[in-house]
Write a protein that holds these residues in place. Structure first.
Motif, mmCIF file in Angstrom:
data_model
loop_
_atom_site.group_PDB
_atom_site.id
_atom_site.type_symbol
_atom_site.label_atom_id
_atom_site.label_comp_id
_atom_site.label_asym_id
_atom_site.label_seq_id
_atom_site.Cartn_x
_atom_site.Cartn_y
_atom_site.Cartn_z
ATOM 1 N N ASN A 195 44.763 -27.113 65.550
ATOM 2 C CA ASN A 195 46.204 -26.899 65.695
ATOM 3 C C ASN A 195 46.509 -25.526 66.286
ATOM 4 O OD1 ASN A 195 46.803 -29.429 64.421
ATOM 5 N ND2 ASN A 195 46.243 -28.472 62.466
ATOM 6 N N GLU A 196 45.541 -24.967 66.994
ATOM 7 C CA GLU A 196 45.731 -23.634 67.570
ATOM 8 C C GLU A 196 46.851 -23.624 68.607
ATOM 9 O OE1 GLU A 196 41.649 -23.821 65.845
ATOM 10 O OE2 GLU A 196 42.823 -25.152 67.137
ATOM 11 N N LEU A 197 47.070 -24.755 69.265
ATOM 12 C CA LEU A 197 48.178 -24.884 70.210
ATOM 13 C C LEU A 197 49.177 -25.872 69.618
ATOM 14 C CD1 LEU A 197 46.221 -25.074 73.600
ATOM 15 C CD2 LEU A 197 47.170 -23.059 72.460
ATOM 16 N N ASN A 198 50.293 -25.342 69.142
ATOM 17 C CA ASN A 198 51.320 -26.129 68.473
ATOM 18 C C ASN A 198 51.747 -27.323 69.322
ATOM 19 O OD1 ASN A 198 54.311 -26.741 68.215
ATOM 20 N ND2 ASN A 198 54.026 -25.492 66.392
ATOM 21 N N ARG A 199 51.738 -28.531 68.745
ATOM 22 C CA ARG A 199 52.016 -29.712 69.566
ATOM 23 C C ARG A 199 53.498 -29.877 69.901
ATOM 24 N NH1 ARG A 199 53.378 -34.914 67.500
ATOM 25 N NH2 ARG A 199 53.739 -34.965 65.248
ATOM 26 N N PHE A 200 54.389 -29.240 69.139
ATOM 27 C CA PHE A 200 55.804 -29.332 69.480
ATOM 28 C C PHE A 200 56.167 -28.366 70.616
ATOM 29 C CE2 PHE A 200 55.686 -30.894 65.085
ATOM 30 C CZ PHE A 200 56.255 -32.139 65.285
ATOM 31 N N MET A 201 55.550 -27.205 70.644
ATOM 32 C CA MET A 201 55.793 -26.262 71.729
ATOM 33 C C MET A 201 54.926 -26.564 72.944
ATOM 34 S SD MET A 201 58.176 -24.103 70.928
ATOM 35 C CE MET A 201 57.924 -22.856 72.191
ATOM 36 N N PHE A 202 53.706 -27.001 72.715
ATOM 37 C CA PHE A 202 52.728 -27.165 73.794
ATOM 38 C C PHE A 202 52.138 -28.579 73.780
ATOM 39 C CE2 PHE A 202 51.910 -22.747 72.013
ATOM 40 C CZ PHE A 202 52.805 -22.107 72.860
ATOM 41 N N SER A 265 55.175 -19.115 80.385
ATOM 42 C CA SER A 265 55.579 -20.133 81.365
ATOM 43 C C SER A 265 56.857 -20.844 80.937
ATOM 44 C CB SER A 265 54.453 -21.159 81.542
ATOM 45 O OG SER A 265 54.299 -21.955 80.372
ATOM 46 N N MET A 266 57.373 -20.510 79.733
ATOM 47 C CA MET A 266 58.547 -21.190 79.182
ATOM 48 C C MET A 266 59.704 -20.224 78.950
ATOM 49 S SD MET A 266 56.259 -23.258 76.353
ATOM 50 C CE MET A 266 57.588 -24.213 75.636
ATOM 51 N N LYS A 267 59.679 -19.089 79.617
ATOM 52 C CA LYS A 267 60.668 -18.044 79.343
ATOM 53 C C LYS A 267 62.105 -18.524 79.503
ATOM 54 C CE LYS A 267 57.854 -14.049 80.708
ATOM 55 N NZ LYS A 267 57.775 -12.894 81.643
ATOM 56 N N GLU A 268 62.395 -19.191 80.594
ATOM 57 C CA GLU A 268 63.767 -19.622 80.844
ATOM 58 C C GLU A 268 64.211 -20.652 79.813
ATOM 59 O OE1 GLU A 268 66.508 -21.562 84.422
ATOM 60 O OE2 GLU A 268 64.435 -20.969 84.825
ATOM 61 N N LYS A 269 63.353 -21.604 79.530
ATOM 62 C CA LYS A 269 63.675 -22.663 78.577
ATOM 63 C C LYS A 269 63.906 -22.120 77.180
ATOM 64 C CE LYS A 269 61.603 -26.770 76.435
ATOM 65 N NZ LYS A 269 60.413 -27.667 76.381
ATOM 66 N N CYS A 270 63.168 -21.095 76.790
ATOM 67 C CA CYS A 270 63.161 -20.629 75.399
ATOM 68 C C CYS A 270 63.957 -19.351 75.168
ATOM 69 C CB CYS A 270 61.714 -20.419 74.934
ATOM 70 S SG CYS A 270 60.710 -21.916 74.999
ATOM 71 N N SER A 271 64.706 -18.921 76.142
ATOM 72 C CA SER A 271 65.469 -17.681 76.024
ATOM 73 C C SER A 271 66.757 -17.898 75.218
ATOM 74 C CB SER A 271 65.808 -17.141 77.411
ATOM 75 O OG SER A 271 66.554 -15.945 77.318
ATOM 76 N N VAL A 272 67.021 -16.990 74.257
ATOM 77 C CA VAL A 272 68.261 -17.021 73.475
ATOM 78 C C VAL A 272 68.846 -15.608 73.456
ATOM 79 C CG1 VAL A 272 67.588 -18.969 72.004
ATOM 80 C CG2 VAL A 272 66.968 -16.631 71.326
#
Length: 369
Positions: A195-202, A265-272
């Motif tokens: 689970n080193e790479l979270n399946r909901f984020m990645f 690689s997800m900066k725009e999507k995850c920016s708040v």
């Protein structure tokens, strides 16, 4: 043929997908645990199938391939039993897509469910596409069914795939005297702990990571001491699969770097935003101290990092550019230190879609004390 493949999140579930990719070039994967997530993933699949059909139907056209035949689509579901309600929903949705808004056939869609859980018996009796066999694991059912209908893309892999199926089958239906049982236990534990790479984020990278680990079985599966040799090698194999050098760096550093590269690689999507401060939002990453500080050092345009788990608990980190104790107090009834704080999001609703999570947290960040 375009394939949409939904499967479970254990060794057998990912095993089904590992095998399916050996038969289809155009395949999109989805994974779900039991409960509400199954319906969410079914809706994801149907949306992807429906969207181009709706667009073309509005233009008064039939959805056709170059040879003027309906596009062939396979909805493949493995190692998951659907309730009668879920099965009816899927059947009715597919029937609707097949006909289109004008009553013209738009897509040639087949549903194929391959499972071994007796709890799906009611649905299996109702729908011809629901294939239930409690004597084999889902990976074995999937491999033997696909092999009877399609050709392997690379026939040279057949020997390994046959052995892999034997290993998964032995452990998944717990046949202790079968060859491959001990190696299956090791592989089952490996997938459960990967689970080193979270399946909901990645989602895609999490699955690819597991596939790489299953790939590595090729070097061990035919060894006389395969269970022990593979068990001893897993830690090193994980480092390699995550893109690190096992001889030069620690697992903690390799994981953090791999995660940060993906987050970047997800900066725009995850920016708040909170007031004039810019933050990065992740979901259910857990234990973010090392990760968040590395991310903020590498990406100075962000002032804080926020992670929320499925219960709505908040972890906040900063690197001197934002007082997250004040943020936590104002927005999440929490507090802590200027660079490390926590709290809880009131009224948080668990979701399997990142967009839903971001909407809830963005709303909370706009609160004014």
């Amino acid at each position: 043929m375009q394939v949409f493949h939904l499967s479970h999140i254990d060794l057998d579930g990912y095993g089904c997908q590992y095998l399916a990719r050996e038969f289809f070039e155009d395949i999109t994967f989805f994974n779900a645990n039991y409960g509400k997530e199954i319906m969410v993933r079914l809706q994801d699949i149907l949306r992807l199938i429906q969207k181009p059909a709706d667009d073309l139907d509005r233009l008064g056209e039939k959805f056709r391939t170059k040879n003027n035949k309906p596009e062939k689509i396979l909805i493949l579901i493995t190692d998951l039993n659907l309730s009668l309600q879920e099965s009816k929903f899927l059947q009715e949705s597919v029937d609707s897509i097949r006909l289109g808004l004008n009553g013209n056939p738009i897509k040639e869609i087949e549903i194929l469910l391959l499972d071994h859980h007796i709890s799906g018996e009611e649905s299996a009796k109702e729908f011809s596409w629901y294939h239930l066999d409690i004597t084999r694991c889902a990976s074995k059912i999937t491999y033997e069914t696909l092999k009877s209908r399609f050709n392997l893309l690379n026939p040279s892999n057949e020997k390994f795939l046959t052995s892999l199926v034997q290993v998964i089958n032995a452990v998944d239906i717990w046949r202790e005297n079968d060859e491959g049982f001990e190696l299956g236990k090791v592989a089952m534990g490996m997938i459960a702990s990967s689970n080193e790479l979270n399946r909901f984020m990645f989602d895609t990278h999490n699955r690819s990571y597991k596939f790489k680990l299953l790939d590595s079985l090729k070097e061990f599966i035919h060894l006389p001491d395969a269970p022990v040799s593979f068990d001893n090698a897993i830690f090193r194999l994980k480092k390699i699969a995550l893109g690190g050098d096992p001889n030069q760096d620690t697992m903690d550093n390799i994981i953090s770097l791999a995660q940060v590269k993906l987050l970047e690689s997800m900066k725009e999507k995850c920016s708040v935003t909170y007031q004039e401060k810019q933050g990065f939002l992740s979901y259910s990453m857990g234990g973010v101290s090392v990760l968040a500080n590395l991310f903020l050092r590498r990406n100075p345009e962000f002032d804080f990092y926020i992670d929320v788990n499925s219960k709505g608990n908040i972890s906040l980190r900063a690197n001197g550019k934002c007082d997250v104790s004040t943020l936590a107090q104002h927005c999440f009834n929490g507090g802590g230190h200027k660079n490390a704080s926590g709290g809880r999001c009131d009224g948080f609703r668990e979701s399997f879609l990142y967009e839903d999570i971001k909407t809830q947290i963005s709303s909370a960040l706009k609160k004014i004390k």
